[in-house]
Design an enzyme around this catalytic site. Structure first.
Site, PDB file in Angstrom:
ATOM      1  N   GLY A  46      68.308  22.792  40.931  1.00  0.00           N
ATOM      2  CA  GLY A  46      69.325  22.710  39.874  1.00  0.00           C
ATOM      3  C   GLY A  46      70.468  21.792  40.266  1.00  0.00           C
ATOM      4  O   GLY A  46      70.499  21.244  41.370  1.00  0.00           O
ATOM      5  N   SER A  47      71.419  21.651  39.342  1.00  0.00           N
ATOM      6  CA  SER A  47      72.508  20.704  39.580  1.00  0.00           C
ATOM      7  C   SER A  47      73.442  21.182  40.686  1.00  0.00           C
ATOM      8  O   SER A  47      73.980  20.366  41.450  1.00  0.00           O
ATOM      9  CB  SER A  47      73.289  20.462  38.283  1.00  0.00           C
ATOM     10  OG  SER A  47      73.809  21.680  37.787  1.00  0.00           O
ATOM     11  N   THR A  48      73.645  22.488  40.815  1.00  0.00           N
ATOM     12  CA  THR A  48      74.508  22.992  41.888  1.00  0.00           C
ATOM     13  C   THR A  48      73.804  22.807  43.236  1.00  0.00           C
ATOM     14  O   THR A  48      74.424  22.398  44.227  1.00  0.00           O
ATOM     15  CB  THR A  48      74.856  24.481  41.653  1.00  0.00           C
ATOM     16  OG1 THR A  48      75.241  24.652  40.279  1.00  0.00           O
ATOM     17  CG2 THR A  48      75.998  24.926  42.549  1.00  0.00           C
ATOM     18  N   GLY A 103      71.348  28.276  42.964  1.00  0.00           N
ATOM     19  CA  GLY A 103      72.283  28.526  41.873  1.00  0.00           C
ATOM     20  C   GLY A 103      71.773  29.651  40.983  1.00  0.00           C
ATOM     21  O   GLY A 103      70.808  30.344  41.303  1.00  0.00           O
ATOM     22  N   ALA A 104      72.437  29.812  39.838  1.00  0.00           N
ATOM     23  CA  ALA A 104      72.014  30.824  38.864  1.00  0.00           C
ATOM     24  C   ALA A 104      72.519  30.410  37.492  1.00  0.00           C
ATOM     25  O   ALA A 104      73.480  29.643  37.374  1.00  0.00           O
ATOM     26  CB  ALA A 104      72.570  32.197  39.232  1.00  0.00           C
ATOM     27  N   LYS A 115      67.825  33.421  36.269  1.00  0.00           N
ATOM     28  CA  LYS A 115      67.540  32.095  36.793  1.00  0.00           C
ATOM     29  C   LYS A 115      66.351  31.507  36.037  1.00  0.00           C
ATOM     30  O   LYS A 115      65.657  32.211  35.325  1.00  0.00           O
ATOM     31  CB  LYS A 115      67.193  32.165  38.287  1.00  0.00           C
ATOM     32  CG  LYS A 115      68.388  32.566  39.153  1.00  0.00           C
ATOM     33  CD  LYS A 115      68.087  32.520  40.637  1.00  0.00           C
ATOM     34  CE  LYS A 115      67.348  31.325  41.072  1.00  0.00           C
ATOM     35  NZ  LYS A 115      67.941  30.019  40.697  1.00  0.00           N
ATOM     36  N   GLY A 116      66.163  30.207  36.212  1.00  0.00           N
ATOM     37  CA  GLY A 116      65.013  29.566  35.580  1.00  0.00           C
ATOM     38  C   GLY A 116      65.386  28.572  34.505  1.00  0.00           C
ATOM     39  O   GLY A 116      64.512  28.015  33.847  1.00  0.00           O
ATOM     40  N   GLU A 124      61.189  29.569  43.174  1.00  0.00           N
ATOM     41  CA  GLU A 124      62.472  30.093  43.667  1.00  0.00           C
ATOM     42  C   GLU A 124      62.306  31.534  44.137  1.00  0.00           C
ATOM     43  O   GLU A 124      62.807  31.919  45.199  1.00  0.00           O
ATOM     44  CB  GLU A 124      63.530  30.006  42.562  1.00  0.00           C
ATOM     45  CG  GLU A 124      63.927  28.577  42.245  1.00  0.00           C
ATOM     46  CD  GLU A 124      64.845  28.440  41.039  1.00  0.00           C
ATOM     47  OE1 GLU A 124      65.479  27.386  40.914  1.00  0.00           O
ATOM     48  OE2 GLU A 124      64.923  29.364  40.215  1.00  0.00           O
TER      49      GLU A 124
HETATM   50  C1  5RP Z   1      66.457  26.500  38.150  1.00  0.00           C
HETATM   51  C2  5RP Z   1      67.498  27.544  38.316  1.00  0.00           C
HETATM   52  C3  5RP Z   1      68.894  27.088  38.579  1.00  0.00           C
HETATM   53  O1  5RP Z   1      69.341  27.698  39.739  1.00  0.00           O
HETATM   54  C4  5RP Z   1      69.760  27.489  37.432  1.00  0.00           C
HETATM   55  O2  5RP Z   1      69.201  26.971  36.245  1.00  0.00           O
HETATM   56  C5  5RP Z   1      71.185  26.981  37.618  1.00  0.00           C
HETATM   57  O3  5RP Z   1      71.168  25.585  37.561  1.00  0.00           O
HETATM   58  P1  5RP Z   1      72.501  24.737  37.598  1.00  0.00           P
HETATM   59  O4  5RP Z   1      73.018  24.801  38.984  1.00  0.00           O
HETATM   60  O5  5RP Z   1      72.038  23.349  37.195  1.00  0.00           O
HETATM   61  O6  5RP Z   1      73.452  25.311  36.590  1.00  0.00           O
HETATM   62  O7  5RP Z   1      67.250  28.712  38.252  1.00  0.00           O
HETATM   63  O8  5RP Z   1      65.222  27.066  37.840  1.00  0.00           O
END
Ligand code: 5RP
Length: 243
Positions: A46-48, A103-104, A115-116, A124
């Site tokens: 994910g972006s984080t 991340g979440a 998540k997802g 994950e």
């Molecule tokens: C990917 C995830 C990510 O952790 C979740 O979507 C958070 O992503 P982001 O950091 O981009 O908000 O579960 O499957």
């Protein structure tokens, strides 16, 4: 319930980042303090997590390598020179994975998560299960009183798509299939909106038994052990009461 302490971010945000990206970066940077030197680190998606990968690449002498939860994270780590190991090799060799960082989409006060959003939930959950501690890195926008405002992702075997969607509708969800999206495992994602998830672990257990469900995006049976929540005032560290 979670115990709360407050830490300052251990590094300054880059000037080009938007305020929200700067918060993600701060949470990611704080996760470096949770790593155990010389070991394998589990890396989410994910972006984080992309910020985490970037700051991890600056600390290459401190860890042995990573286990990845997605093709996207693997590509990013390899491009930055981070050694990526196969999970089976790591487990077969008995190498510990003390920490999994991810991340979440939503996080509640018991450190249970949805998540997802990026569709990587199955890998994950697999890597998180192999690690000793789950470190969740989020900006404060992910904090909720009750899980379910973010549509719950469910990875399904393609032939079970309609039956799983029907069961989710029986629970009161509005279900959409993620358009044109195929997971790293060759499956489909259903997004279930409108659920008020009062007992996340109970729902996760129940859905784990539905034929055709590969993974439900509830991480409650194994919730996060530590959450690093970035706010403009600093990174708040919450840990589950056991430690
Ligand atoms: C990917 C995830 C990510 O952790 C979740 O979507 C958070 O992503 P982001 O950091 O981009 O908000 O579960 O499957």
């Amino acid at each position: 319930m979670a115990r709360m302490t407050t830490d300052s971010p251990s590094g300054a945000a880059q000037p080009a980042l938007t305020p929200q990206e700067a918060l993600k970066r701060a949470a990611a940077r704080a996760a470096l303090d949770e790593l155990v030197d010389g070991t394998i680190v589990g890396v989410g998606t994910g972006s984080t997590v992309n910020h985490f990968i970037d700051v991890l690449a600056e600390r290459q002498t401190r860890y042995r390598g990573a286990v990845s939860s997605s093709e996207a994270s693997t590509r990013r780590m390899q491009a930055l020179g981070i050694p990526v190991f196969d999970l089976n090799e790591v487990v077969d060799n008995g190498w510990p994975i003390p920490v999994y960082v991810d991340g979440a989409d939503e996080l509640n006060c018991d450190l249970e998560m949805i998540k997802g959003g990026g569709g990587a939930l199955t890998r994950e959950k697999i890597v998180a299960a192999a690690a000793d501690r789950f470190i969740c890195i989020v900006d404060r926008s992910k904090l909720v009183d009750m899980l379910g405002q973010f549509p719950l992702p469910v990875e399904v075997i393609p032939m079970a798509r309609a039956s799983i969607a029907a069961r989710l509708r029986e629970l009161g969800a509005q279900v959409t299939e993620r358009e044109g999206f195929v997971t790293d495992n060759g499956n489909r994602i259903l997004d279930a909106a409108g659920l008020r998830i009062e007992r996340p672990a109970q729902l996760e257990r129940a859905m784990n038994d539905w034929a055709g469900v590969v993974t439900v995006g509830l991480f409650a049976i194994k919730a996060a052990d530590v959450a690093l929540i970035a706010t403009p005032e600093g990174v708040e560290r919450r840990s589950r009461a056991l430690d």
